[in-house]
Structures are given as C-alpha cells and as structure tokens.
Scaffold this motif. Structure first.
Motif, PDB file in Angstrom:
ATOM      1  N   ARG A   1     -32.488  -0.285   8.409  1.00 57.66           N
ATOM      2  CA  ARG A   1     -31.429  -0.519   9.400  1.00 57.66           C
ATOM      3  C   ARG A   1     -30.559   0.683   9.561  1.00 57.66           C
ATOM      4  NH1 ARG A   1     -30.686  -5.777  11.152  1.00 57.66           N
ATOM      5  NH2 ARG A   1     -29.034  -5.247  12.487  1.00 57.66           N
ATOM      6  N   GLU A   2     -30.318   0.803  10.775  1.00 58.70           N
ATOM      7  CA  GLU A   2     -29.265   2.251  10.935  1.00 58.70           C
ATOM      8  C   GLU A   2     -27.972   2.157  10.270  1.00 58.70           C
ATOM      9  OE1 GLU A   2     -31.124   1.823  14.336  1.00 58.70           O
ATOM     10  OE2 GLU A   2     -32.659   3.303  13.897  1.00 58.70           O
ATOM     11  N   PHE A   3     -27.476   0.950  10.323  1.00 60.23           N
ATOM     12  CA  PHE A   3     -26.245   0.891   9.771  1.00 60.23           C
ATOM     13  C   PHE A   3     -26.267   1.138   8.356  1.00 60.23           C
ATOM     14  CE2 PHE A   3     -27.315  -3.630   9.796  1.00 60.23           C
ATOM     15  CZ  PHE A   3     -27.082  -3.765   8.315  1.00 60.23           C
TER      16      PHE A   3
ATOM     17  N   ALA B   1     -26.295   4.871   8.265  1.00 57.59           N
ATOM     18  CA  ALA B   1     -25.125   5.550   8.794  1.00 57.59           C
ATOM     19  C   ALA B   1     -23.919   5.346   7.802  1.00 57.59           C
ATOM     20  CB  ALA B   1     -24.303   4.927   9.867  1.00 57.59           C
TER      21      ALA B   1
ATOM     22  N   ARG C   1     -24.912   5.727   4.536  1.00 59.57           N
ATOM     23  CA  ARG C   1     -25.260   7.060   3.617  1.00 59.57           C
ATOM     24  C   ARG C   1     -24.527   8.230   4.150  1.00 59.57           C
ATOM     25  NH1 ARG C   1     -31.429   7.419   2.863  1.00 59.57           N
ATOM     26  NH2 ARG C   1     -30.958   9.079   1.570  1.00 59.57           N
ATOM     27  N   LEU C   2     -24.614   8.278   5.541  1.00 56.85           N
ATOM     28  CA  LEU C   2     -24.204   9.765   6.004  1.00 56.85           C
ATOM     29  C   LEU C   2     -22.680   9.885   5.804  1.00 56.85           C
ATOM     30  CD1 LEU C   2     -26.148   9.966   9.399  1.00 56.85           C
ATOM     31  CD2 LEU C   2     -26.453  11.260   7.365  1.00 56.85           C
ATOM     32  N   LEU C   3     -22.068   8.676   5.774  1.00 53.88           N
ATOM     33  CA  LEU C   3     -20.646   8.695   5.651  1.00 53.88           C
ATOM     34  C   LEU C   3     -20.378   8.896   4.052  1.00 53.88           C
ATOM     35  CD1 LEU C   3     -19.486   5.537   7.802  1.00 53.88           C
ATOM     36  CD2 LEU C   3     -19.129   8.156   8.093  1.00 53.88           C
ATOM     37  N   ASN C   4     -21.389   9.197   3.209  1.00 54.57           N
ATOM     38  CA  ASN C   4     -21.094   9.245   1.834  1.00 54.57           C
ATOM     39  C   ASN C   4     -20.844   8.157   1.082  1.00 54.57           C
ATOM     40  OD1 ASN C   4     -21.822  12.050   1.619  1.00 54.57           O
ATOM     41  ND2 ASN C   4     -19.516  12.723   1.752  1.00 54.57           N
TER      42      ASN C   4
ATOM     43  N   LEU D   1     -30.101  16.240   8.365  1.00 56.84           N
ATOM     44  CA  LEU D   1     -29.210  15.371   7.641  1.00 56.84           C
ATOM     45  C   LEU D   1     -29.358  15.244   6.159  1.00 56.84           C
ATOM     46  CD1 LEU D   1     -28.740  12.981  10.654  1.00 56.84           C
ATOM     47  CD2 LEU D   1     -27.126  14.327   9.636  1.00 56.84           C
ATOM     48  N   GLY D   2     -30.663  15.520   5.741  1.00 58.38           N
ATOM     49  CA  GLY D   2     -31.189  15.337   4.341  1.00 58.38           C
ATOM     50  C   GLY D   2     -31.847  13.935   4.224  1.00 58.38           C
ATOM     51  N   LEU D   3     -32.076  13.459   5.243  1.00 62.25           N
ATOM     52  CA  LEU D   3     -32.502  11.956   5.009  1.00 62.25           C
ATOM     53  C   LEU D   3     -34.110  11.923   4.862  1.00 62.25           C
ATOM     54  CD1 LEU D   3     -30.826  10.262   8.261  1.00 62.25           C
ATOM     55  CD2 LEU D   3     -30.128  10.060   5.599  1.00 62.25           C
TER      56      LEU D   3
ATOM     57  N   ARG E   1     -20.303  17.241  -1.591  1.00 61.38           N
ATOM     58  CA  ARG E   1     -19.713  16.417  -0.752  1.00 61.38           C
ATOM     59  C   ARG E   1     -19.240  16.665   0.860  1.00 61.38           C
ATOM     60  NH1 ARG E   1     -18.066  11.202  -2.043  1.00 61.38           N
ATOM     61  NH2 ARG E   1     -16.544  10.181  -0.864  1.00 61.38           N
TER      62      ARG E   1
ATOM     63  N   ASN F   1     -22.151  17.066   3.065  1.00 61.81           N
ATOM     64  CA  ASN F   1     -22.809  15.890   3.314  1.00 61.81           C
ATOM     65  C   ASN F   1     -21.685  14.991   4.295  1.00 61.81           C
ATOM     66  OD1 ASN F   1     -25.130  15.443   2.073  1.00 61.81           O
ATOM     67  ND2 ASN F   1     -24.362  14.821   0.371  1.00 61.81           N
ATOM     68  N   SER F   2     -20.620  15.361   4.481  1.00 58.04           N
ATOM     69  CA  SER F   2     -20.005  14.657   5.412  1.00 58.04           C
ATOM     70  C   SER F   2     -19.765  15.648   6.582  1.00 58.04           C
ATOM     71  CB  SER F   2     -18.532  14.046   4.779  1.00 58.04           C
ATOM     72  OG  SER F   2     -17.814  15.414   4.148  1.00 58.04           O
TER      73      SER F   2
ATOM     74  N   MET G   1     -21.909  16.567   8.951  1.00 57.74           N
ATOM     75  CA  MET G   1     -22.434  15.966   9.709  1.00 57.74           C
ATOM     76  C   MET G   1     -22.661  14.508  10.009  1.00 57.74           C
ATOM     77  SD  MET G   1     -25.794  18.655   9.947  1.00 57.74           S
ATOM     78  CE  MET G   1     -25.968  18.737   8.061  1.00 57.74           C
ATOM     79  N   GLN G   2     -22.551  13.884  11.089  1.00 58.67           N
ATOM     80  CA  GLN G   2     -22.532  12.663  11.558  1.00 58.67           C
ATOM     81  C   GLN G   2     -23.504  12.303  12.441  1.00 58.67           C
ATOM     82  OE1 GLN G   2     -21.388  10.149   9.546  1.00 58.67           O
ATOM     83  NE2 GLN G   2     -20.459  11.623   8.097  1.00 58.67           N
TER      84      GLN G   2
ATOM     85  N   PHE H   1     -27.103   6.778  16.641  1.00 60.42           N
ATOM     86  CA  PHE H   1     -28.429   6.253  16.761  1.00 60.42           C
ATOM     87  C   PHE H   1     -28.753   5.792  17.932  1.00 60.42           C
ATOM     88  CE2 PHE H   1     -26.983   5.891  12.447  1.00 60.42           C
ATOM     89  CZ  PHE H   1     -27.832   6.377  11.782  1.00 60.42           C
TER      90      PHE H   1
ATOM     91  N   SER I   1     -27.415  -0.108  14.581  1.00 62.42           N
ATOM     92  CA  SER I   1     -26.541   0.984  13.924  1.00 62.42           C
ATOM     93  C   SER I   1     -25.131   0.147  13.447  1.00 62.42           C
ATOM     94  CB  SER I   1     -26.344   2.236  14.556  1.00 62.42           C
ATOM     95  OG  SER I   1     -25.408   1.807  15.575  1.00 62.42           O
TER      96      SER I   1
ATOM     97  N   PRO J   1     -15.287   5.074   7.398  1.00 62.63           N
ATOM     98  CA  PRO J   1     -15.257   6.660   7.046  1.00 62.63           C
ATOM     99  C   PRO J   1     -13.907   6.737   6.223  1.00 62.63           C
ATOM    100  CG  PRO J   1     -15.764   6.452   8.976  1.00 62.63           C
ATOM    101  CD  PRO J   1     -15.628   5.317   8.880  1.00 62.63           C
TER     102      PRO J   1
ATOM    103  N   ARG K   1     -16.958   5.542  15.096  1.00 63.64           N
ATOM    104  CA  ARG K   1     -17.199   5.609  13.604  1.00 63.64           C
ATOM    105  C   ARG K   1     -17.776   6.836  13.126  1.00 63.64           C
ATOM    106  NH1 ARG K   1     -22.098   2.013  11.303  1.00 63.64           N
ATOM    107  NH2 ARG K   1     -23.159   3.228  12.804  1.00 63.64           N
TER     108      ARG K   1
ATOM    109  N   ALA L   1     -15.142  10.063  10.749  1.00 69.76           N
ATOM    110  CA  ALA L   1     -15.471  11.063   9.518  1.00 69.76           C
ATOM    111  C   ALA L   1     -14.951  12.335   9.801  1.00 69.76           C
ATOM    112  CB  ALA L   1     -16.990  10.849   9.222  1.00 69.76           C
TER     113      ALA L   1
END
Lengths: 284, 356, 353
Positions: free
Chosen positions: A179-181, A184, A186-189, C75-77, C101, C104-105, C107-108, C111, C117, C131, C180, C184
C-alpha cells in the motif's frame, strides 16, 4: 473518487429501523449471554452460594428445581454452580490461548510479512512443522510432562493456533506492505520498527483480533474435549468437558448433569462466533 | 443526427420486426428513484430520473462520482451490486416492456438480446479461464442451438467486426493475453453478439490509454450506426461526448440537472454545475491559466432525500428558494432542458446576462 | 478553492525567455530491466532528462511508457540497473540504503490513489505531522507544522485534523497527501498521476494547490501524467516517453505549440476537448507493441502514421531542434528552423494574452 459522506440524520435512522433491529438482535443476545456468563463466573469467585464443590448430600442427582436450577450431580453438587465455574475455567484457558496465539502469531506473521526473505522462509518452515506434528500427541505429551494446569493447557492450545494466526497476519501484512502509505512512510525515512508499529500493526491488529474470536471458540471446544477425555483440567477444578464426562454414566437417569453444561458450551461458542463475525464485518 | 426529445416528434416509424409491435423509444425511464438500505443507513442514489432514448440514438450520461450515473445504467440492467436491499420506484420501459417488474428469468432472456452492456474494465466482466471465443458467443448459445464450428465462426466474425487483428488465432486466446484496448474490443464483441437494440457503455474507455480511448470510441460509434443500435454512454468526461452523442444528460447527486442536444449544451451550458464542470477542465488551447476555476464544497449527503436543488450549497447563484424547493425541468430551447431556479424558464435570459 | 469567476492570470511570458536555471536532478542513460517469467523486460531504456531548480518537469506517457518506473528508480524504491543520476551535482546511489539520510529525504512523493496513500487508522493531523515526528521534533512543533501544512493545502485544521482518511473525499485526501509530502520539506516533489483518479471539478483544486505550492515554496516537481491538457496547465518543461524511451523534450508551451514527434502530436490529438472535433492526427489502429519484444527500430514505428522502412529498421537518436528541445525521430514534424518558429509562435500566444 469522492467518498460519499454517509452521515445519518434522525429521520433516515427511523425509516430503516426495522432492518437495523433485525441485524442487531442476534448480536445483542450474544453479547448479553457472554456478559451474564462472565459476570456470574466472577461473582462465583467470592460468593459461596455458587460454590461448585459444596455437596448437598441430601439430594444427589436431583432434577432441576428452584433450589438447584440445573439440578445436582451424583454427589449432590449443584450443576448450575459447576457450569458457572466451568465457564471460569473455559474463559481462563481461552484467555491464555488468545494471549499466546495472538501475541506470538501476530508478531511472527507481521515480521515474516514485512521483512520477507530468509526470515520469512525460516518462520514458514517452523510453522509448517507445528502443523505437521500431531496435535493430540503433542498435547498429551505436554500434559503428562507438565501436569494439567490452566496455564499448561491454555499455552499449548495457544501454541497450536500460532501457525494460522501467523499466516493470516502475514497475508494481510503482505498486502499492506504494497500500500502506498507504507511507501510514503519509507520515503519519509521512517525506520522499519516505526513502520511496523505505526503503519502496519494498527491495520493488522483488528483483523487478527476478529480472528481471535475464532481462536477462543477453538480453545473452549478443545479444552472441553480434552477434559472430557481426561487429559484436560483435573478434578476438583470444574470444567465443562469434565462435568459432561461425569454425567455420562447417568445420562439416562439424570440427563441434566451433562445437558446443561453442553448447552452452555454450545451457546458460548455460538455467541463468540456471532460477535467475531460482526468485528470482522466492521473491518472489511 | 440530432434527434429531438420532443415527444410529439417521435414517430412510430420504427417497427420491431420480430415482435410486430411498434416502438417509439428504445428506452423510457420515468420518475425513477433508487435507494439502498446499507448497514449504515439508507442511501438515496437516484431521485426522479426522466430519460428517453430513441431507437438508434446515442445519449451521453455525464456525472462525477456520487452522481448516480452508474447506478442508472445498472438499474436498467437490473444489477445492484453490494448485496444491500434495493428500493426502486418509477418505471424503466424498453420496447413496451416494464423492466423493473421483470422476473429474474425473463430479465436474463432480455439482457444480451435486446440490452447489452460494455463495462469499464473488461477484465472484470470477462472470465479469465475461458477462451474469449466461447465468451463472445455465450449470449447466443443460450438461445440458438449452434454447432461448435458455427459458434467459432460467429466469434471470429464478431472479433473481425470489432477490429481485433488475426481473429482466427485470437479467438482461442484467454482474456489476459490481450492488451487493455483489445480486451475492451472483446467486451464490445460479446455485447453486440446478441444484436441488442440498446447498448449501455459504462465508462467504456476510462481504463484505457488516451490514444486507444479514441479508437475504441470510434469503434462504438461505427457499430452503432452500422447496426442501428441505440447507445447510452455513461462517463465522467463531458468533452468525450462532444461530436459523438446526440444528446447529453448531466447528473448531479442522483438527479438529472440538465439535458439537451450535445452541441447546444456544450456551447451554451445553462446549469451552473454544467458550466463549472466545463470551466474547470484544463484546455489544450488558449491561455495557460495559473488557477483553474474549481467548484468549492463537496457533494451533499445522500443519506436523506435532497430538499431543493442538490447543487445549491456549492452554487454561486443559489438563493433561499434553491435550498427549499426542488427546481422543475424547464425547456430553454428545442430539447434543451434545465432544472435550475436561477437560469430556467423566463428568468433565464436575465440571469444569463448577469453571469456573463 | 477559487472563485469560478476570477479572472485568471497568465504565466509571465518573460519566464520562458530566461536562461535555463540550475540543474537540480540530472538523469543520464537510465536503464531499468525487470526479470519476468517471459524474459527480461526493459521498462526504461537510455532515458535522459534534467529537472531544473524550482521548475516543474512533466514526464508524459501512457501505460508501459516507463514513467512511473523512472520515478520509483529515482526515489530508490527499485534498484536501477544502470545509469547516472545526480542530485545537486552529487551522484545518487541506486538503493536507498546506500544514500545519505539527506539524499533520502530530499524527494517526496504524491501517489495516484489518495485513499491508498493515507493510513486509514490514523488521524489526518497525525498523518501530516509524521515527517516532523520522524525527525524527532517535539509535540508543540509537530502540531504547529500539521496545522500550517493543512492550511497550506486549503483544509481547516480544526475541522479536518481529527478526521480519518475514510471521512474525507478523494480530492481532500490528495491534498492531505500533498501536505504530508511538503511537511518533509523536500526539494523535489514527485507526483505520480496525482489527479487522474479524481473528478474533474476536484482535479482543478488539486492542480491549483500543487501549482501554488511549487510557486511559493520553490519546490521542484516531477509531474507524471498521461494527460497533455493537465501537463500544459502545470509544467514548465516536458519529456514525452514511449515504451521506456524519451521521444521528445522541451519547454512545455513550445512543444505543445509545435510538437516535433508524431507521438507527441498523437497524444495531444487524443485529448478530448468540449465543443471541438478531435483533430485528425491519430495512431494506427493496431495493438501497442509488447514491452517484452519492442520493435527494433523506432518504438513508435508500428503505430506511427508517418512511419517508413527506415523507422522500422533504424532506431532514431535524440537530436536537438531549436533551443532546449530534443526529438528522437527520423522525420520530425518540425525541423530545426521550424522549431524556432514554433518557439516564436508560442511566445506570441503568451504575449498576446
């Protein structure tokens, strides 16, 4: 995409009252039954009017009456008091089962689902071996070694429910992970632990909890069966299975001894299932 | 191609050859209201829908989510998903038969043969484990006894008609072996197999790529003319109907708020909702606007029947009357009707000026 | 949340004439290959593009064009197999674990499906404050940030903060997702089809919010879409993708005024516009090629109305047309000279208004 806001004004509520009431009757009775049984078994701890061991030698195997609602057994003990005490044992065992099954199962399932890879595979093999091992032999083995206490029986049944609990949580974790959340987060570290605790677990827990009702019914039936066979709780600790087994020899002369605890067991299992279905329905 | 909805104009010229019964409309929906009893209370999805589709005509139903456009299409077919109890009042008439009171068995005979549907996502309407050839002619085999060879030949013919390349080979493929656009063509082939008089298309191109969308719309257009079918296209995109539909009905919160000949409605939209809808879409021409006009607020709750105009809370022209009284459908010009206190009827011209 | 009758300002024509701003994200020769049961699938092949600081670059294409894969790779996904991606002139490693770190932060993402999301079990204010919570800010700051961000996307924190994602509409959910992402404090916002699941009336609100925020906060945006009209409304530059390759790049207004690649022209022609007949330029009515076995020559050759034998045999390399424009086509619709004319025409259009 817009979600329709389904607020319920009073007028709308009254209009569909009939259908809503029908849906709720079964649920209401179930909750009531569990509440009454729970309260009684708590009261019996302190009030000796519900003492399951106190025998009324003057009236052995007496039919149900105002004095003895469910009658008495061969030694003159009150079947109602014994049934209530049996509920106490059943709930205790179910509670222990649930704690073990839910705790270990959800933990393993969530970890296996979220981490994947080697951990997932090792857990999978472990769970498969639990399922592959004959349950009855395992229980008898443990009961023989450890002695048939509430804790032992609750834990071993709980242990046996871990595989199915873990599989259910693993499956829902796998879908949640995509799921995208979660992406999301993960992207927020967010750390893995944080994602598990904040994003995955709150969504897995209600599903597991709904399944928990099934686990409780399994536990109650299993404990009853074990006690009936003599591998469960030992006298003088009252247990539904034990009471039913006691009444077996007098089934023709005094059917109430077995009948009432059996009916209570059935209704309790039914009530738990009804409540569980409702919880499941709410989550979907 | 514009057919007027003026009822007197509808000649009884088209005769149903098989039935020997005269028919004026392929479909006549009158005062249709639908509500669902969900566990969270009732939802009033359609309120007093009036709609007629003449034989061979193409009608577009436009609305956003919650407008009830899909429920309307499904009500015609008698499909109500979700398992909630459904309350239907009003009438849906096709070829002189009342559809709302049809038994399940009779309805099955009807569907496919006279009314067929093209779904948004053919992947959900096609069975993934059955070869497409078999599925296409399914609605036929129920009625006519066809040999295996005849069924296959008919499936190949239909696949050719919808422009699937190499139909001789593809007839034996499974749905997942097709691309999205081709899969939708298979869905269309299955829908037209029974030679329906009315084809319902529920968002037929929403799941498709834009370049493919156009080809599929052209195909539907061609088939409609060729087979003289009436067609009802349900869509969220009004611009899609431009130059394709004869008439358009705009839906909002379970009601038709405006309807009329497509070109007239797009060139001169009367209802404030239609105007806002056309206005808020980004354009390929003209200036690039820094801010697109948007519609403030959100859809009214459907848990109670709407009092007054459902758009009143978001409408720049709303008055107290709009919130209290339901605006009636009023005719502006030939076939162009609107349900709005502010722009309907005699007051129309005055407010029109004010808006400009 | 704008008034429907407001006069709409026009993007300043001078913006276009200025020298290119500083490159923030540079992607060179990006390749992503997936291993599938039917063999290797080249989802992205040799893709080059540059996102300038403070600008919005649109990646345009249909399904299978690789536009979402590019976003995920950046995004490294998904670990990209080959290619050089630099962020602020520093190389960006393929995997998130190898990145710093800060990298990684920076780029946000927003979706396509706003409902999916947002975690359905959390309150909107908590979602937007996440965040800040991850950065370990104290509660007072978290609350302040959540309120400020919700307000920035046009949602009243008092009214919406305590709600859960199930109690709001899709458009509102998408705005919460944007809030959201911006909380960040990213330098780049990747928006993957952020409005294609929304109703038209709601789409305008979300586009307005994105446009306003990118102008005001200076965040750069990678805007992924299939809709040329939406792209035209929001982006400065454009990169058109087909089957994992870049067909055409350039300033949005110039490309739309005079598309050089036939596929760009087909995409533009495919946008339905109310009250206008669709223009004639289309694609051939054939099945799009499978990404598992792309055509050897130009990827678009099977559907291109202008394709010749040369297109089928020989893959076109990107060539420069005009200023800041490239096209990968043997027979571009605008030659070098014409592209400049198109540029003038585009400028003319914006100056006229």
């Amino acid at each position: 995409m817009a979600t329709i806001n389904i607020a319920l004004p009073k007028a709308a509520l009254t209009k569909s009252k009939t259908s809503r009431r029908r849906i709720n009757t079964g649920l209401l009775l179930s909750i009531l039954w569990l509440a009454v049984l729970g309260t009684l078994s708590l009261v019996s701890l302190f009030w000796d009017g519900l003492d399951p061991i106190k025998a009324d030698f003057s009236s052995p195997a007496a039919a149900p009456s105002a004095d003895h609602l469910f009658g008495t057994d061969a030694t003159g003990r009150d079947v109602f008091a014994r049934t209530v005490a049996g509920a106490r044992s059943s709930f205790a065992v179910a509670g222990i089962t649930l704690t073990v099954g839910l705790g270990v199962g959800v933990l393993l399932g969530t970890l296996a689902g979220y981490l994947g890879g080697l951990f997932d595979r090792v857990i999978g093999i472990l769970l498969d071996s639990i399922i592959a091992f004959p349950a009855l032999i395992l229980i008898m083995l443990v009961v023989t070694l450890q002695g048939p206490s509430l804790w032992t029986i609750g834990s071993i049944i709980g242990f046996l429910t871990v595989p199915s609990m873990a599989r259910i949580t693993r499956a829902s974790t796998l879908t949640l992970r995509e799921r995208e959340f979660v992406t999301a987060a993960r992207l927020l570290n967010a750390s893995r632990v944080r994602i598990m605790l904040r994003e995955v677990l709150p969504n897995v827990a209600p599903i597991a909890l709904a399944y928990g009702f099934t686990v409780m019914t399994v536990s109650i039936v299993a404990e009853g069966s074990l006690s009936f066979l003599g591998f469960g709780l030992q006298p003088p600790t009252p247990s539904w299975g034990g009471i039913i087994a006691d009444g077996r020899t007098q089934l023709a002369a005094a059917p109430w001894i077995s009948l009432f605890p059996a009916i209570t067991l059935c209704l309790t299992v039914l009530a738990l299932n009804v409540v569980g279905e409702r919880v499941k329905g709410r989550n979907s | 191609m514009n057919t007027l909805i003026d009822e007197s104009h509808v000649a009884l010229s088209v005769l149903d050859q098989q039935q020997g019964v005269s028919r004026a409309e392929a479909l006549l929906v009158s005062n249709l209201s639908v509500s669902y009893d969900t566990p969270d209370g009732p939802v009033y999805v359609l309120e007093g829908i009036e709609l007629s589709v003449n034989a061979g005509e193409c009608i577009g139903i436009v609305g956003e989510s919650g407008s009830g456009k899909s429920v309307l299409a499904r009500s015609i077919l008698g499909i109500h998903p979700g398992g909630n109890p459904v309350n239907i009042s009003g009438s849906i008439e096709a070829d002189g038969t009342e559809l709302t009171s049809l038994s399940a068995r009779k309805r099955r005979d009807w569907m496919g043969a006279r009314i067929a549907m093209v779904f948004q996502d053919p992947m959900t309407s096609l069975n993934p484990v059955v070869r497409v050839g078999e599925q296409i002619v399914e609605s036929l085999t129920n009625r006519r006894r066809l040999s295996r060879a005849e069924r296959r030949a008919e499936a190949v013919r239909l696949l050719t008609a919808v422009g699937v390349p190499d139909p001789d080979r593809r007839v034996d493929s499974f749905p997942n072996e097709f691309s999205g656009g081709m899969r939708q063509r298979v869905g269309i082939a299955a829908a037209i197999a029974g030679r329906p008089q009315l084809l319902l298309a529920d968002e037929p191109t929403t799941a498709l790529d834009v370049t493919v969308q156009r080809l599929v719309l052209d195909l539907l257009d061609g088939l409609r003319r060729e087979h003289d079918m009436a067609m009802l296209i349900v869509t969220h995109d009004l611009s899609l109907l431009s130059g394709r539909a004869d008439r358009v009905a705009v839906m909002y919160a379970g009601r038709i708020v405006e309807c009329g000949p497509t070109s007239a409605l797009i060139a001169d939209p009367a209802h404030p909702y239609t105007r806002a809808l056309l206005d808020s879409a980004p354009s390929m021409t003209g200036e690039v606007r820094r801010e697109l006009p948007s519609i403030p607020g959100s859809l009214p709750s459907l848990s109670a029947p709407r009092v007054g105009c459902p758009f009143a809370a978001r409408c720049p022209l709303a008055t107290a009357r709009c919130e209290q009284q339901r605006p009636p459908m009023e005719t502006l010009s030939s076939g162009h009707q609107v349900a709005c206190w502010a722009v309907g009827g005699q007051e129309a011209s005055a407010v029109e000026e004010e808006l400009v | 949340m704008t008034n429907a009758q407001d006069p709409t300002p026009v993007i300043n024509a001078d913006d276009k004439g200025q020298a290119r701003s500083e490159a923030l994200l540079e992607v060179r020769d990006l390749n992503v290959v997936f291993r599938t049961r039917s063999g290797p699938l080249s989802a992205v092949s040799g893709v080059d593009f540059t996102l300038a600081k403070g600008k919005t670059l649109a990646l345009v294409g249909e399904s299978g064009s690789g536009k979402s894969t590019i976003a995920k790779a950046i995004l490294g996904l998904i670990p990209q197999k080959e290619g050089n991606v630099t962020l602020n002139s520093e190389p960006l490693p393929a995997k998130r674990e190898q990145r710093s770190r800060a990298q990684n932060s920076v780029m946000q993402m927003v979706f396509q499906d706003p409902v999916s999301s947002l975690n359905p079990r959390r309150r909107l204010s908590d979602i937007v404050a996440e965040p800040a919570a991850i950065r370990g800010l104290p509660k007072v700051d978290r609350v302040e940030i959540a309120e400020r961000m919700l307000r920035a996307v046009g949602l009243d924190p008092q009214q919406y903060g305590r709600r859960t994602p199930r109690q709001i509409s899709g458009g509102q959910a998408q705005r919460v997702a944007i809030a959201r992402a911006l909380a960040a404090e990213p330098e780049i916002l990747v928006a993957d089809e952020p409005v294609s699941g929304l109703d038209v009336s709601v789409q305008a609100t979300v586009l307005n919010v994105l446009g306003k925020l990118s102008r005001e906060s200076g965040v750069s945006m990678l805007f992924i879409s299939h809709d040329m009209a939406v792209v035209r409304a929001i982006s400065d530059d454009i990169a058109v993708l087909y089957l994992g390759r870049v067909c055409e790049t350039g300033p949005t207004e110039e490309v739309i005024a005079a598309p050089a690649h036939p596929y760009t022209a087909a995409l533009m022609a495919a946008v339905p516009q109310a009250g206008r007949e669709m223009s004639d330029f289309g694609v051939k009515d054939v099945e799009p090629p499978s990404p598992l076995s792309p055509p050897p020559g130009c990827a678009f050759s099977t559907r291109c109305p202008l394709a010749t034998e040369r297109c089928v045999q020989e893959r076109p390399v990107p060539v420069t047309v005009g200023v800041n424009r490239t096209v990968a086509c043997h027979y571009p619709l605008v030659a070098a000279g014409q592209a400049a004319a198109g540029q003038v025409a585009a400028k003319q259009v914006s100056e006229d208004v």
